[in-house]
Design a protein around this motif. Sequence first.
Motif, PDB file in Angstrom:
ATOM      1  N   TYR A 216       9.244 -18.045  16.355  1.00  0.00           N
ATOM      2  CA  TYR A 216       9.603 -17.069  15.331  1.00  0.00           C
ATOM      3  C   TYR A 216       8.568 -17.019  14.218  1.00  0.00           C
ATOM      4  CZ  TYR A 216      14.377 -16.077  16.964  1.00  0.00           C
ATOM      5  OH  TYR A 216      15.463 -15.649  17.672  1.00  0.00           O
ATOM      6  N   VAL A 217       8.576 -15.913  13.505  1.00  0.00           N
ATOM      7  CA  VAL A 217       7.904 -15.813  12.216  1.00  0.00           C
ATOM      8  C   VAL A 217       8.985 -15.882  11.152  1.00  0.00           C
ATOM      9  CG1 VAL A 217       6.573 -14.365  10.653  1.00  0.00           C
ATOM     10  CG2 VAL A 217       5.959 -14.483  13.076  1.00  0.00           C
ATOM     11  N   MET A 218       8.807 -16.768  10.209  1.00  0.00           N
ATOM     12  CA  MET A 218       9.763 -16.923   9.115  1.00  0.00           C
ATOM     13  C   MET A 218       9.102 -16.474   7.818  1.00  0.00           C
ATOM     14  SD  MET A 218      12.248 -18.221  10.842  1.00  0.00           S
ATOM     15  CE  MET A 218      13.400 -18.720   9.546  1.00  0.00           C
ATOM     16  N   ALA A 219       9.878 -15.882   6.950  1.00  0.00           N
ATOM     17  CA  ALA A 219       9.283 -15.329   5.734  1.00  0.00           C
ATOM     18  C   ALA A 219      10.235 -15.448   4.553  1.00  0.00           C
ATOM     19  CB  ALA A 219       8.902 -13.867   5.950  1.00  0.00           C
ATOM     20  N   TRP A 220       9.644 -15.337   3.395  1.00  0.00           N
ATOM     21  CA  TRP A 220      10.399 -15.217   2.154  1.00  0.00           C
ATOM     22  C   TRP A 220      10.072 -13.856   1.528  1.00  0.00           C
ATOM     23  CZ3 TRP A 220      14.109 -18.469   0.457  1.00  0.00           C
ATOM     24  CH2 TRP A 220      14.149 -19.756   0.999  1.00  0.00           C
ATOM     25  N   PHE A 221      11.106 -13.180   1.113  1.00  0.00           N
ATOM     26  CA  PHE A 221      10.993 -11.959   0.346  1.00  0.00           C
ATOM     27  C   PHE A 221      11.740 -12.169  -0.967  1.00  0.00           C
ATOM     28  CE2 PHE A 221       9.292  -8.623   3.180  1.00  0.00           C
ATOM     29  CZ  PHE A 221       9.246  -9.332   4.369  1.00  0.00           C
ATOM     30  N   ARG A 222      11.494 -11.276  -1.902  1.00  0.00           N
ATOM     31  CA  ARG A 222      12.255 -11.318  -3.154  1.00  0.00           C
ATOM     32  C   ARG A 222      12.551  -9.897  -3.627  1.00  0.00           C
ATOM     33  NH1 ARG A 222       7.530 -13.773  -7.133  1.00  0.00           N
ATOM     34  NH2 ARG A 222       6.215 -11.900  -7.227  1.00  0.00           N
ATOM     35  N   GLN A 223      13.601  -9.806  -4.395  1.00  0.00           N
ATOM     36  CA  GLN A 223      13.990  -8.505  -4.922  1.00  0.00           C
ATOM     37  C   GLN A 223      14.506  -8.665  -6.338  1.00  0.00           C
ATOM     38  OE1 GLN A 223      16.758  -6.307  -2.444  1.00  0.00           O
ATOM     39  NE2 GLN A 223      16.094  -4.378  -3.339  1.00  0.00           N
ATOM     40  N   ALA A 224      13.831  -8.003  -7.262  1.00  0.00           N
ATOM     41  CA  ALA A 224      14.246  -7.984  -8.657  1.00  0.00           C
ATOM     42  C   ALA A 224      15.106  -6.752  -8.895  1.00  0.00           C
ATOM     43  CB  ALA A 224      13.026  -7.974  -9.561  1.00  0.00           C
ATOM     44  N   PRO A 225      15.944  -6.769  -9.923  1.00  0.00           N
ATOM     45  CA  PRO A 225      16.817  -5.613 -10.190  1.00  0.00           C
ATOM     46  C   PRO A 225      16.009  -4.330 -10.341  1.00  0.00           C
ATOM     47  CG  PRO A 225      17.488  -7.482 -11.510  1.00  0.00           C
ATOM     48  CD  PRO A 225      16.196  -7.875 -10.850  1.00  0.00           C
ATOM     49  N   GLY A 226      16.445  -3.305  -9.634  1.00  0.00           N
ATOM     50  CA  GLY A 226      15.797  -2.011  -9.735  1.00  0.00           C
ATOM     51  C   GLY A 226      14.494  -1.888  -8.978  1.00  0.00           C
ATOM     52  N   ARG A 227      14.151  -2.910  -8.208  1.00  0.00           N
ATOM     53  CA  ARG A 227      12.883  -2.881  -7.473  1.00  0.00           C
ATOM     54  C   ARG A 227      13.142  -3.055  -5.985  1.00  0.00           C
ATOM     55  NH1 ARG A 227       8.152  -6.054 -10.476  1.00  0.00           N
ATOM     56  NH2 ARG A 227       7.022  -4.714  -9.013  1.00  0.00           N
ATOM     57  N   GLU A 228      12.154  -2.663  -5.191  1.00  0.00           N
ATOM     58  CA  GLU A 228      12.261  -2.816  -3.752  1.00  0.00           C
ATOM     59  C   GLU A 228      12.048  -4.284  -3.364  1.00  0.00           C
ATOM     60  OE1 GLU A 228      10.723   1.601  -2.320  1.00  0.00           O
ATOM     61  OE2 GLU A 228       9.574  -0.186  -1.804  1.00  0.00           O
ATOM     62  N   ARG A 229      12.548  -4.602  -2.174  1.00  0.00           N
ATOM     63  CA  ARG A 229      12.332  -5.940  -1.655  1.00  0.00           C
ATOM     64  C   ARG A 229      10.839  -6.147  -1.410  1.00  0.00           C
ATOM     65  NH1 ARG A 229      16.847  -8.412   2.196  1.00  0.00           N
ATOM     66  NH2 ARG A 229      17.978  -7.535   0.411  1.00  0.00           N
ATOM     67  N   GLU A 230      10.334  -7.290  -1.845  1.00  0.00           N
ATOM     68  CA  GLU A 230       8.896  -7.549  -1.866  1.00  0.00           C
ATOM     69  C   GLU A 230       8.562  -8.788  -1.040  1.00  0.00           C
ATOM     70  OE1 GLU A 230       5.635  -8.431  -5.431  1.00  0.00           O
ATOM     71  OE2 GLU A 230       7.715  -9.089  -5.647  1.00  0.00           O
ATOM     72  N   PHE A 231       7.531  -8.679  -0.241  1.00  0.00           N
ATOM     73  CA  PHE A 231       7.057  -9.807   0.553  1.00  0.00           C
ATOM     74  C   PHE A 231       6.496 -10.890  -0.358  1.00  0.00           C
ATOM     75  CE2 PHE A 231       5.236 -12.066   4.015  1.00  0.00           C
ATOM     76  CZ  PHE A 231       3.954 -12.456   3.643  1.00  0.00           C
ATOM     77  N   VAL A 232       6.795 -12.153  -0.018  1.00  0.00           N
ATOM     78  CA  VAL A 232       6.278 -13.289  -0.769  1.00  0.00           C
ATOM     79  C   VAL A 232       5.351 -14.128   0.116  1.00  0.00           C
ATOM     80  CG1 VAL A 232       6.876 -15.414  -1.979  1.00  0.00           C
ATOM     81  CG2 VAL A 232       8.303 -13.366  -2.260  1.00  0.00           C
ATOM     82  N   ALA A 233       5.887 -14.585   1.247  1.00  0.00           N
ATOM     83  CA  ALA A 233       5.101 -15.460   2.115  1.00  0.00           C
ATOM     84  C   ALA A 233       5.718 -15.478   3.507  1.00  0.00           C
ATOM     85  CB  ALA A 233       5.038 -16.871   1.552  1.00  0.00           C
ATOM     86  N   ALA A 234       4.894 -15.814   4.501  1.00  0.00           N
ATOM     87  CA  ALA A 234       5.376 -15.928   5.875  1.00  0.00           C
ATOM     88  C   ALA A 234       4.659 -17.071   6.569  1.00  0.00           C
ATOM     89  CB  ALA A 234       5.153 -14.622   6.641  1.00  0.00           C
ATOM     90  N   ILE A 235       5.324 -17.586   7.599  1.00  0.00           N
ATOM     91  CA  ILE A 235       4.740 -18.661   8.393  1.00  0.00           C
ATOM     92  C   ILE A 235       5.063 -18.431   9.855  1.00  0.00           C
ATOM     93  CG2 ILE A 235       6.758 -20.163   8.036  1.00  0.00           C
ATOM     94  CD1 ILE A 235       4.753 -22.547   8.029  1.00  0.00           C
ATOM     95  N   ASN A 236       4.059 -18.594  10.696  1.00  0.00           N
ATOM     96  CA  ASN A 236       4.257 -18.559  12.137  1.00  0.00           C
ATOM     97  C   ASN A 236       4.700 -19.955  12.537  1.00  0.00           C
ATOM     98  OD1 ASN A 236       3.606 -18.940  14.992  1.00  0.00           O
ATOM     99  ND2 ASN A 236       2.682 -16.904  14.853  1.00  0.00           N
ATOM    100  N   TRP A 237       5.941 -20.050  13.038  1.00  0.00           N
ATOM    101  CA  TRP A 237       6.509 -21.381  13.243  1.00  0.00           C
ATOM    102  C   TRP A 237       5.693 -22.219  14.222  1.00  0.00           C
ATOM    103  CZ3 TRP A 237      11.579 -22.395  11.094  1.00  0.00           C
ATOM    104  CH2 TRP A 237      11.941 -23.731  11.190  1.00  0.00           C
ATOM    105  N   SER A 238       5.209 -21.605  15.278  1.00  0.00           N
ATOM    106  CA  SER A 238       4.523 -22.388  16.300  1.00  0.00           C
ATOM    107  C   SER A 238       3.133 -22.820  15.853  1.00  0.00           C
ATOM    108  CB  SER A 238       4.434 -21.605  17.597  1.00  0.00           C
ATOM    109  OG  SER A 238       3.739 -20.394  17.386  1.00  0.00           O
ATOM    110  N   SER A 239       2.387 -21.912  15.222  1.00  0.00           N
ATOM    111  CA  SER A 239       1.006 -22.242  14.860  1.00  0.00           C
ATOM    112  C   SER A 239       0.904 -22.858  13.467  1.00  0.00           C
ATOM    113  CB  SER A 239       0.135 -20.994  14.912  1.00  0.00           C
ATOM    114  OG  SER A 239       0.493 -20.094  13.877  1.00  0.00           O
ATOM    115  N   GLY A 240       1.895 -22.569  12.631  1.00  0.00           N
ATOM    116  CA  GLY A 240       1.815 -23.037  11.257  1.00  0.00           C
ATOM    117  C   GLY A 240       0.966 -22.161  10.356  1.00  0.00           C
ATOM    118  N   SER A 241       0.435 -21.059  10.902  1.00  0.00           N
ATOM    119  CA  SER A 241      -0.373 -20.155  10.080  1.00  0.00           C
ATOM    120  C   SER A 241       0.486 -19.542   8.985  1.00  0.00           C
ATOM    121  CB  SER A 241      -0.961 -19.044  10.948  1.00  0.00           C
ATOM    122  OG  SER A 241      -1.832 -19.585  11.917  1.00  0.00           O
ATOM    123  N   THR A 242      -0.097 -19.430   7.811  1.00  0.00           N
ATOM    124  CA  THR A 242       0.656 -18.937   6.655  1.00  0.00           C
ATOM    125  C   THR A 242      -0.013 -17.703   6.047  1.00  0.00           C
ATOM    126  OG1 THR A 242      -0.517 -20.470   5.215  1.00  0.00           O
ATOM    127  CG2 THR A 242       1.595 -21.203   6.100  1.00  0.00           C
TER     128      THR A 242
END
Length: 128
Positions: free
Chosen positions: A32-58
């Motif tokens: 899987y690819v796992m990720a963190w997103f964030r959303q502030a009030p009144g704003r769209e959901r925003e990408f923060v970070a992702a990691i490829n579980w098998s390779s560890g690439s970030t």
Amino acid sequence: QVQLVESGGGLVQAGGSLRLSCAASGRTFSSYVMAWFRQAPGREREFVAAINWSSGSTYYADSVKGRFTISRDNAETTVYLQMNSLKAEDTAVYYCAARRPPATVPQLMRFPSKYDYWGQGTQLTVSS
């Protein structure tokens, strides 16, 4: 059924640190690819970070590069987001997300539509 449960949010002063956790269950996440997103009030959901579980690439959003670190613990099937040098503008609800294989190209990892599963979110408030 995949479940993602975030924890670790809270109130922190600007300049401080916090670590978010995302406990994943219901599947083997090694591809899987796992990720963190964030959303502030009144704003769209925003990408923060992702990691490829098998390779560890970030991969990181420019706004957090050098301050945040995404990692995974294979034994506990948990994804972490270590956040340092926090700023008031980091205040948001933080969501954990998972994408089934195949992994998408890095340029597309920032789009919420590329992810299949989401957690319920955890609130981070940074006071200035």
